[in-house]
Motif scaffolding. Structure first.
Motif, mmCIF file in Angstrom:
data_model
loop_
_atom_site.group_PDB
_atom_site.id
_atom_site.type_symbol
_atom_site.label_atom_id
_atom_site.label_comp_id
_atom_site.label_asym_id
_atom_site.label_seq_id
_atom_site.Cartn_x
_atom_site.Cartn_y
_atom_site.Cartn_z
ATOM 1 N N MET A 54 0.808 -1.222 0.000
ATOM 2 C CA MET A 54 0.000 0.000 0.000
ATOM 3 C C MET A 54 0.840 1.270 0.000
ATOM 4 O O MET A 54 0.306 2.373 0.006
ATOM 5 C CB MET A 54 -0.923 0.003 1.230
ATOM 6 C CG MET A 54 -1.934 -1.122 1.255
ATOM 7 S SD MET A 54 -3.156 -1.015 -0.088
ATOM 8 C CE MET A 54 -4.018 0.500 0.349
ATOM 9 N N LYS A 104 -8.172 -0.141 4.885
ATOM 10 C CA LYS A 104 -9.153 0.305 3.894
ATOM 11 C C LYS A 104 -10.486 0.543 4.593
ATOM 12 O O LYS A 104 -10.963 -0.300 5.347
ATOM 13 C CB LYS A 104 -9.305 -0.729 2.777
ATOM 14 C CG LYS A 104 -8.097 -0.798 1.848
ATOM 15 C CD LYS A 104 -8.375 -1.657 0.626
ATOM 16 C CE LYS A 104 -7.197 -1.620 -0.337
ATOM 17 N NZ LYS A 104 -7.462 -2.410 -1.570
ATOM 18 N N ASP A 161 -2.698 3.680 -3.271
ATOM 19 C CA ASP A 161 -3.933 2.909 -3.250
ATOM 20 C C ASP A 161 -4.332 2.608 -4.685
ATOM 21 O O ASP A 161 -4.742 3.504 -5.431
ATOM 22 C CB ASP A 161 -5.028 3.700 -2.531
ATOM 23 C CG ASP A 161 -6.353 2.956 -2.487
ATOM 24 O OD1 ASP A 161 -6.339 1.720 -2.683
ATOM 25 O OD2 ASP A 161 -7.396 3.593 -2.258
#
Length: 236
Positions: A54, A104, A161
């Protein structure tokens, strides 16, 4: 101070590549390589590598050529010990210094972005975000923040992302690697590279690095020396 870019896990200090490298040079030099690989306990570093990347930490605190560490969804432990997912071997970094968590978020059943926060784990020299010292409560991190671990390690935080960027795995992606078994396996990649090297095929060709110890096929080994040098072929 190091003069090369460092990617932890692929550096000479450790990892599968260095273990295979050491075993191969020992065998070639007439030494005895370990009969079985050393057993390594499962650590936070091993667990996170099975998760999506990420983002990254980037730093020039140790070397001007830079270091970088991948950050994974979930918990990323930061500290001086080797079992931390981000290992920073510096005197003012505590063994388990801090944790950075990437999560998330969802709203009404749909993805609504990514939340990142860092929390000091009771370190001796503290943690800062953009020059501000943290207490022991979680602090939210944004893309581009500078996180200071201890007194000397400044880490530039990059958040990636894939969903928000608009990139995704391709359904019909076809790999054309010559040796798929070596993918993601530094030890196998090293074996292939060694087999193609002039030291494996003709160890007497050329002059090895100066200041080396051990031998490769009767010639001094360039790989067992901590000094650097230049490989120069023989003049004919």
């Amino acid at each position: 101070m190091s003069s090369k870019t460092i990617c932890p896990g692929m550096s000479p200090e450790g990892g599968a590549f260095s273990n295979a490298f050491q075993a191969r040079t020992q065998q070639t030099a007439g030494g005895q390589a370990p009969a079985q690989p050393q057993q390594v306990s499962v650590s936070n570093k091993d667990v996170v590598k099975n998760k999506p990347i990420m983002g990254f930490f980037f730093s020039v605190s140790k070397t001007p050529m830079g270091e970088y560490w991948p950050l994974y969804i979930g918990q990323n432990s930061i500290g001086r010990t080797s079992d931390c997912s981000i290992c920073l071997p510096e005197a003012t970094v505590s063994d388990h210094h801090a944790d950075l968590v990437i999560r998330k978020m969802h709203h009404n059943g749909e993805k609504s972005g990514v939340l990142v926060f860092i929390q000091d784990s009771g370190s001796t020299c503290g943690t800062m975000v953009n020059g501000n010292s943290l207490g022991f409560e979680p602090c939210e991190c944004k893309n581009g923040d500078i996180i200071t671990i201890g007194e000397n390690y400044e880490l530039y935080f990059v958040l990636l992302d894939a969903d928000s960027i608009g990139i995704a795995p391709k359904e019909h992606f076809e790999s054309v690697e010559a040796n798929p078994a070596a993918h993601g396996n530094p030890a196998s990649a090293f074996d292939n590279a060694w087999a193609r090297s002039p030291f494996s095929q003709n160890p007497q060709q050329g002059q090895p690095f100066s200041g080396s110890k051990g031998t490769i096929g009767g010639a001094p080994s360039p790989f067992t020396s901590s000094k650097t040098g230049i490989f120069t072929p023989d003049k004919k």
